[in-house]
Every structure is written in structure tokens, then in C-alpha cells.
Write a protein that holds these residues in place. Structure first.
Motif, mmCIF file in Angstrom:
data_model
loop_
_atom_site.group_PDB
_atom_site.id
_atom_site.type_symbol
_atom_site.label_atom_id
_atom_site.label_comp_id
_atom_site.label_asym_id
_atom_site.label_seq_id
_atom_site.Cartn_x
_atom_site.Cartn_y
_atom_site.Cartn_z
ATOM 1 N N CYS A 264 -6.615 -18.510 -5.525
ATOM 2 C CA CYS A 264 -7.101 -18.002 -4.246
ATOM 3 C C CYS A 264 -6.695 -16.536 -4.127
ATOM 4 O O CYS A 264 -5.515 -16.219 -4.055
ATOM 5 C CB CYS A 264 -6.509 -18.813 -3.106
ATOM 6 N N PHE A 265 -7.647 -15.710 -4.139
ATOM 7 C CA PHE A 265 -7.375 -14.281 -4.019
ATOM 8 C C PHE A 265 -7.627 -13.854 -2.586
ATOM 9 O O PHE A 265 -8.553 -14.319 -1.941
ATOM 10 C CB PHE A 265 -8.277 -13.465 -4.938
ATOM 11 N N ALA A 266 -6.770 -12.912 -2.154
ATOM 12 C CA ALA A 266 -6.961 -12.389 -0.801
ATOM 13 C C ALA A 266 -8.179 -11.482 -0.789
ATOM 14 O O ALA A 266 -8.684 -11.074 -1.819
ATOM 15 C CB ALA A 266 -5.724 -11.624 -0.370
ATOM 16 N N SER A 267 -8.625 -11.204 0.390
ATOM 17 C CA SER A 267 -9.800 -10.360 0.493
ATOM 18 C C SER A 267 -9.475 -8.974 -0.102
ATOM 19 O O SER A 267 -8.369 -8.462 0.053
ATOM 20 C CB SER A 267 -10.240 -10.226 1.933
ATOM 21 N N PRO A 268 -10.417 -8.403 -0.791
ATOM 22 C CA PRO A 268 -10.147 -7.106 -1.422
ATOM 23 C C PRO A 268 -9.855 -6.037 -0.380
ATOM 24 O O PRO A 268 -10.515 -5.936 0.644
ATOM 25 C CB PRO A 268 -11.440 -6.801 -2.172
ATOM 26 N N ARG A 269 -8.797 -5.268 -0.683
ATOM 27 C CA ARG A 269 -8.423 -4.168 0.215
ATOM 28 C C ARG A 269 -9.227 -2.923 -0.134
ATOM 29 O O ARG A 269 -9.594 -2.726 -1.282
ATOM 30 C CB ARG A 269 -6.953 -3.817 0.036
ATOM 31 N N SER A 270 -9.401 -2.099 0.862
ATOM 32 C CA SER A 270 -10.076 -0.839 0.578
ATOM 33 C C SER A 270 -9.065 0.103 -0.104
ATOM 34 O O SER A 270 -7.868 0.080 0.205
ATOM 35 C CB SER A 270 -10.609 -0.210 1.867
ATOM 36 N N ARG A 271 -9.544 0.884 -1.025
ATOM 37 C CA ARG A 271 -8.663 1.793 -1.762
ATOM 38 C C ARG A 271 -8.149 2.882 -0.832
ATOM 39 O O ARG A 271 -8.901 3.439 -0.042
ATOM 40 C CB ARG A 271 -9.413 2.432 -2.907
#
Length: 129
Positions: A3-10
């Protein structure tokens, strides 16, 4: 399953530290650089071909505390008046001999005084013991 967390913005790279460094370098180089034109004092060595000597003696001895013209202690204004009397033109050679204890600044002061008075041919000799 993973389960991966939602991708963060760079995150954008902050330019503030780089700008600070550039301004510090700018200030540093402004402080250590020399502004203005260096003043050069034209002199010739007594042994050179350019320093020809004719007429009465015009030897200025520069000591730590006094200036002598042909062995006579003179202040700047009487020194210049006597030199005018001893020379035909400002192009006549004036010989300067600094003593061992005289500072370079005293020598430069005398050469500058002569230059401002219109003497264009100044030769510096070394005192021999």
C-alpha cells in the motif's frame, strides 16, 4: 499487497540560499577590489641613457626628517624656488638621493612635489657608503 501513500508533489528547490551566497560574494569582491586609477610617478634611474645631466648641481637628499638641496636644509617652497633658479627649464634633470632611514612615502612626497612644480626629469640615485 503493498500500500503506497498518495504521491507527494515535488518540492521546488529554494533559490534563496544561492542568492544570498551570490550577494555575499559580490560584497566581498567589491570590498577587496581597488577602485580608481593608480598614480604612477615617472622616474628614471641615474645610470640610464634618459637621465642626462648638465648645469649646476641639483642634488636633493631625502632624510627621515628633512629635505636638503645641495647640502642645505630647505622647506618645500624655498626648495622649489631654489630649483627654479638652478634650472633653465622643467626638463632639466633633478637628482634625488634618499638616505637609508628615509621612508618610501617621504621619497614619493618629494617626487610628487617636483612633478607638480613642473619638473619632468627626475633621477633617483642610491646612496653609497
Amino acid at each position: 499487497m503493498f500500500c503506497f501513500a498518495s504521491p507527494r508533489s515535488r518540492r521546488r528547490v529554494s533559490l534563496t540560499p544561492m542568492i544570498d551566497v551570490v550577494f555575499l560574494l559580490l560584497i566581498f569582491f567589491m570590498l577587496v577590489s581597488r577602485f580608481g586609477v593608480e598614480h604612477l610617478v615617472p622616474v628614471s634611474l641615474a645610470s640610464s641613457e634618459a637621465a642626462t645631466y648638465e648645469g649646476p648641481p641639483r642634488l636633493i637628499d631625502v632624510t627621515p626628517s628633512e629635505t636638503l638641496l645641495n647640502g642645505v636644509v630647505l622647506e618645500p617652497r624655498p626648495l622649489l624656488l631654489e630649483l627654479v633658479r638652478l634650472t633653465e627649464t622643467g626638463a632639466d634633470t633633478v637628482v634625488i638621493r634618499p638616505s637609508d632611514g628615509a621612508s618610501v612615502q617621504r621619497l614619493v612626497d618629494v617626487v610628487t612635489l617636483l612633478e607638480r612644480a613642473g619638473f619632468t626629469s627626475v633621477a633617483i640615485v642610491e646612496a653609497r657608503e
